[in-house]
Design an enzyme around this catalytic site. Sequence first.
Site, PDB file in Angstrom:
ATOM      1  N   ASP A  59       0.918  -1.071  -0.097  1.00 38.90           N
ATOM      2  CA  ASP A  59       0.065   0.025   0.014  1.00 38.90           C
ATOM      3  C   ASP A  59       1.003   1.500   0.133  1.00 38.90           C
ATOM      4  O   ASP A  59       1.036   1.893   0.955  1.00 38.90           O
ATOM      5  CB  ASP A  59      -0.764  -0.218   1.153  1.00 38.90           C
ATOM      6  CG  ASP A  59      -1.715   1.207   1.498  1.00 38.90           C
ATOM      7  OD1 ASP A  59      -1.995   2.028   0.487  1.00 38.90           O
ATOM      8  OD2 ASP A  59      -2.399   1.482   2.652  1.00 38.90           O
ATOM      9  N   ARG A 211      -5.572  -1.219  13.618  1.00 38.80           N
ATOM     10  CA  ARG A 211      -5.311  -0.929  14.727  1.00 38.80           C
ATOM     11  C   ARG A 211      -6.307  -1.883  15.679  1.00 38.80           C
ATOM     12  O   ARG A 211      -5.965  -2.656  16.703  1.00 38.80           O
ATOM     13  CB  ARG A 211      -5.709   0.475  15.215  1.00 38.80           C
ATOM     14  CG  ARG A 211      -4.273   1.288  14.884  1.00 38.80           C
ATOM     15  CD  ARG A 211      -4.593   2.701  14.806  1.00 38.80           C
ATOM     16  NE  ARG A 211      -5.465   3.045  13.535  1.00 38.80           N
ATOM     17  CZ  ARG A 211      -6.001   4.266  13.524  1.00 38.80           C
ATOM     18  NH1 ARG A 211      -5.319   5.360  14.169  1.00 38.80           N
ATOM     19  NH2 ARG A 211      -6.321   4.386  12.254  1.00 38.80           N
TER      20      ARG A 211
HETATM   21  O1  C5P Z   1      -5.829   0.999  11.857  1.00 40.68           O
HETATM   22  P1  C5P Z   1      -6.845   1.270  10.673  1.00 40.68           P
HETATM   23  O2  C5P Z   1      -7.745  -0.123  10.777  1.00 40.68           O
HETATM   24  O3  C5P Z   1      -7.308   2.371  10.636  1.00 40.68           O
HETATM   25  O4  C5P Z   1      -5.871   1.005   9.432  1.00 40.68           O
HETATM   26  C1  C5P Z   1      -6.257   1.070   8.125  1.00 40.68           C
HETATM   27  C2  C5P Z   1      -5.338   0.907   7.165  1.00 40.68           C
HETATM   28  O5  C5P Z   1      -5.761   1.333   5.806  1.00 40.68           O
HETATM   29  C3  C5P Z   1      -4.102   2.233   7.327  1.00 40.68           C
HETATM   30  O6  C5P Z   1      -2.654   1.345   7.061  1.00 40.68           O
HETATM   31  C4  C5P Z   1      -4.355   3.282   6.455  1.00 40.68           C
HETATM   32  O7  C5P Z   1      -3.240   3.699   5.789  1.00 40.68           O
HETATM   33  C5  C5P Z   1      -5.072   2.285   5.227  1.00 40.68           C
HETATM   34  N1  C5P Z   1      -6.107   3.256   4.462  1.00 40.68           N
HETATM   35  C6  C5P Z   1      -7.021   3.813   4.761  1.00 40.68           C
HETATM   36  N2  C5P Z   1      -7.739   4.669   3.900  1.00 40.68           N
HETATM   37  C7  C5P Z   1      -7.611   4.567   2.576  1.00 40.68           C
HETATM   38  C8  C5P Z   1      -6.715   3.923   1.988  1.00 40.68           C
HETATM   39  C9  C5P Z   1      -5.509   3.109   3.009  1.00 40.68           C
HETATM   40  O8  C5P Z   1      -7.440   4.074   5.978  1.00 40.68           O
HETATM   41  N3  C5P Z   1      -8.391   5.341   1.850  1.00 40.68           N
END
Ligand code: C5P
Length: 233
Positions: A59, A211
């Site tokens: 990503d 998380r």
């Molecule tokens: O910790 P959490 O569940 O919020 O993590 C979501 C992950 O998805 C993070 O690594 C964040 O960078 C990624 N992400 C996001 N929204 C997007 C693209 C990627 O939250 N639109």
Amino acid sequence: MPKDVIIACDFASETETLAFLAKFGSVRPFVKIGMELFYAAGPQIVAKLKEKGHQVFLDLKLHDIPTTVEKAMRVLAHLGADMVNVHAAGTVAMMEAALRGVSAGAGTRPKVIAVTQLTSTDEARMQKELLIAKSLPETVLHYAHNAQRAGLDGVVCSPLEAKTIHDALGSGFLTVTPGVRFAEGDADDQARVATPAKARELGSDYIVMGRPITMAPDPAEAYARAVSEFLGR
Ligand code: C5P
């Protein structure tokens, strides 16, 4: 269509990541390597996790001029990731270049998906700061259309947008959805969230959870719960 839970391994080092994944015993979850880990651990982290049997979503959200993105994707294509991504805001030409780049590698090319609007962005900020006057759902759908026009495999979007995107662009167009939280969980900095069960109901193909799993007292148990709620078994 494969459905799976992808764990966002947002850790600062390879050591921390491997220690975290060791908690899963013989289970090998699909993992997401983001900028923090990739920049800290270096490209070899992809090969290392692949060797251990994980599928890897890299990503890095590329967003640059088409030539730069094509060349960068050519390099990433050789790392062996299963999924990579770009920002749809980079234009159709940039997304087409990304696809040319990954197709230059040997063997099966990774899936290429586009970020529409980050799930941390809400409509007010999008309109006031980015000067996008349309509604958030309209913008997301338009970006998804662009991604499909460019030949990409799908988009990253909120679970709340998965159904609209599938209805408009077909069930084969992948929706990879972060912003997933357990019912009693904290939203953290995510603005558009849904539970794993709601994401399933809305037709999400892959949910990305960071998380709620990485910070859980028992990550393997949290992951098993996410899989069970998302896959409905
Ligand atoms: O910790 P959490 O569940 O919020 O993590 C979501 C992950 O998805 C993070 O690594 C964040 O960078 C990624 N992400 C996001 N929204 C997007 C693209 C990627 O939250 N639109």
